[in-house]
Enzyme design. Structure first.
Site, PDB file in Angstrom:
ATOM      1  N   ARG A  60      -9.342 -51.584  69.317  1.00  0.00           N
ATOM      2  CA  ARG A  60     -10.503 -50.946  69.955  1.00  0.00           C
ATOM      3  C   ARG A  60     -10.352 -49.428  69.914  1.00  0.00           C
ATOM      4  NH1 ARG A  60     -10.042 -50.087  75.109  1.00  0.00           N
ATOM      5  NH2 ARG A  60      -9.302 -52.170  75.594  1.00  0.00           N
ATOM      6  N   TYR A 112     -37.342 -41.738  68.707  1.00  0.00           N
ATOM      7  CA  TYR A 112     -37.095 -43.172  68.534  1.00  0.00           C
ATOM      8  C   TYR A 112     -37.272 -43.888  69.870  1.00  0.00           C
ATOM      9  CZ  TYR A 112     -34.512 -47.464  67.611  1.00  0.00           C
ATOM     10  OH  TYR A 112     -34.142 -48.781  67.489  1.00  0.00           O
ATOM     11  N   ASP A 184     -30.594 -36.218  65.826  1.00  0.00           N
ATOM     12  CA  ASP A 184     -30.562 -37.574  65.265  1.00  0.00           C
ATOM     13  C   ASP A 184     -30.932 -37.448  63.789  1.00  0.00           C
ATOM     14  OD1 ASP A 184     -31.211 -40.141  64.374  1.00  0.00           O
ATOM     15  OD2 ASP A 184     -31.855 -40.801  66.375  1.00  0.00           O
ATOM     16  N   LYS A 209     -29.410 -47.786  59.200  1.00  0.00           N
ATOM     17  CA  LYS A 209     -30.528 -47.446  58.336  1.00  0.00           C
ATOM     18  C   LYS A 209     -30.006 -46.998  56.959  1.00  0.00           C
ATOM     19  CE  LYS A 209     -32.439 -48.438  62.213  1.00  0.00           C
ATOM     20  NZ  LYS A 209     -32.830 -47.441  63.196  1.00  0.00           N
TER      21      LYS A 209
END
Ligand SMILES: *Cc1c(COP(=O)(O)O)cnc(C)c1O
Length: 391
Positions: A60, A112, A184, A209
């Site tokens: 992790r 978004y 972003d 994306k």
């Protein structure tokens, strides 16, 4: 020839974008010489003695496949630090945890939907305040920022209206009140636009994306140069644990290798689709930064290498014809998301931006958004033509 040939890539600036996409952060495997970064599934790593290890303890916290992705995408953004997450939203949430109750976020008014939802519905109950501002008006932004503003959050080109925001001008305004500028960069990708070089403090990505690029992996990313903030974010990445699996990291790394050539084709085809749309009587308005009459065209020319693969447009007759058009295409698949090899069509008002209905970020209901993929351009134009003809 040493097996471990990564040292020549340590100085990222010495190599071109495409070369770094394929090689940066990806040393040949020392034990086998494998050319491709291994998917390192181990959850824990041997320690020679207590406190003596090779930089990995528990997966992790860090694992070699994630390190390769982090180093590669950081290099593409011109960043000295990169952190990979399980999704774009996980990356956003992790960064926003650096805020404290009473802090204010200024969000562009065309963001978004998920970013709006996270801020308005998760962070507000925790004492964060926010406002939506038209970031094309930088003087207005200066007046709209309360002194508690800690973050100005920009998307450019915006989603779904493809408005272009002047990153350097907004960075200057944000810094004048001591706020950080977050960009972003999901729509543009580092191939078309590198916000840190324009004054941004943090770049956020949904690597789901264009970076991944094949509709088969969800991921997020933060890139930055501020070492102190990077340490805080690394602590949060470990403490919160919103990290992707090694396989996710591998797929994203694999996608990055072809980002440049994919983006070139996305841009060419989107330009052709935008020009086609301007010729159709069923279309009221086309939003594409590459069109010379687009209000953000000049800024896009200055801060982007090309105009991206997204095109939005308003359909004459309103929501009814817009909904029918979205259901009438065959090559353009009716689906949310964007940035992959297959072309997608969607109705933002009822799909990706449904959570913004009734807010300042609500989008008009005659708007259709296209993610122009990598199919033959003639097939894409023919598909839109038959869909318009059936309206
Ligand atoms: C998809 C998207 C996000 C959220 O990313 P996920 O990977 O879906 O969590 C954030 N910003 C933009 C611009 C996006 O398109």
């Amino acid at each position: 020839m040493p097996l471990l040939a990564d040292d020549i890539f340590a100085d990222a600036n010495a190599w071109g974008f495409e070369t770094r996409a394929i090689r940066a952060g990806q040393p040949h495997d020392v034990s086998s010489g494998a050319v491709v970064t291994p998917i390192s599934l181990a959850t824990t790593f041997v320690q020679e003695e207590v406190g003596v290890n090779r930089g990995y303890l528990y997966a992790r916290v860090s694992n070699p496949t994630r390190t390769a992705l982090q180093d590669c995408l950081a290099s593409l953004e011109g960043a000295s630090h990169g952190l990979a997450f399980a999704s774009g939203m996980a990356a956003e949430d992790t960064f926003l945890r650096t805020l404290a109750p009473g802090d204010h976020i200024v969000l562009g008014d065309d963001a978004y939907g998920g970013t709006f939802r996270l801020i308005a519905h998760v962070l507000v109950p925790m004492g964060i305040t926010w406002s939506a501002v038209d970031l094309t008006d930088v003087d207005g932004l200066r007046e709209a920022m309360p002194s508690s503003t800690k973050v100005v959050w920009v998307e450019t080109p915006t989603n779904p209206s493809l408005t272009v925001i002047d990153i350097a001008a907004v960075a200057e305004a944000a810094h004048s009140v001591g706020a950080r500028l977050v960009v972003d960069n999901t729509f543009a990708t580092p191939y078309l636009q590198q916000p840190l070089s324009l004054g941004a403090d943090v770049v956020v990505h949904s690597t789901t994306k264009y970076c991944g690029g094949h509709s088969d992996v969800v991921g997020g990313f933060l890139a930055l140069n501020d070492t102190e903030l990077a340490e805080e974010l690394e602590f949060l990445q470990k403490a919160v644990g919103a990290v992707g699996s090694p396989f996710d990291n591998y797929l994203t790394l694999r996608g990055l290798k072809t980002l440049a050539v994919r983006m070139d084709r996305h841009c060419d085809s989107a330009r052709a689709v935008a020009e086609f749309l301007t010729s159709r009587p069923e279309v009221v308005e086309v939003f594409f930064p590459g069109l010379v009459d687009h209000p953000g065209h000049e800024i896009a020319v200055r801060q982007m290498k090309d105009f991206g693969g997204m095109v939005s447009f308003r359909v004459a007759g309103g929501v009814g014809p817009a909904m029918r058009l979205a259901a009438a295409t065959q090559v353009f698949v009716l689906a949310e998301s964007l940035g992959a090899v297959e072309s997608l069509i969607e109705h933002p008002g009822a799909m990706t931006h449904a959570s913004a209905v009734g807010s300042p970020l609500e989008v008009s209901d005659d708007l259709i958004r296209l993610s122009v993929g990598l199919e033959a351009i003639d097939d894409l134009i023919a598909d839109l033509t038959q869909a318009f003809d059936r309206l």
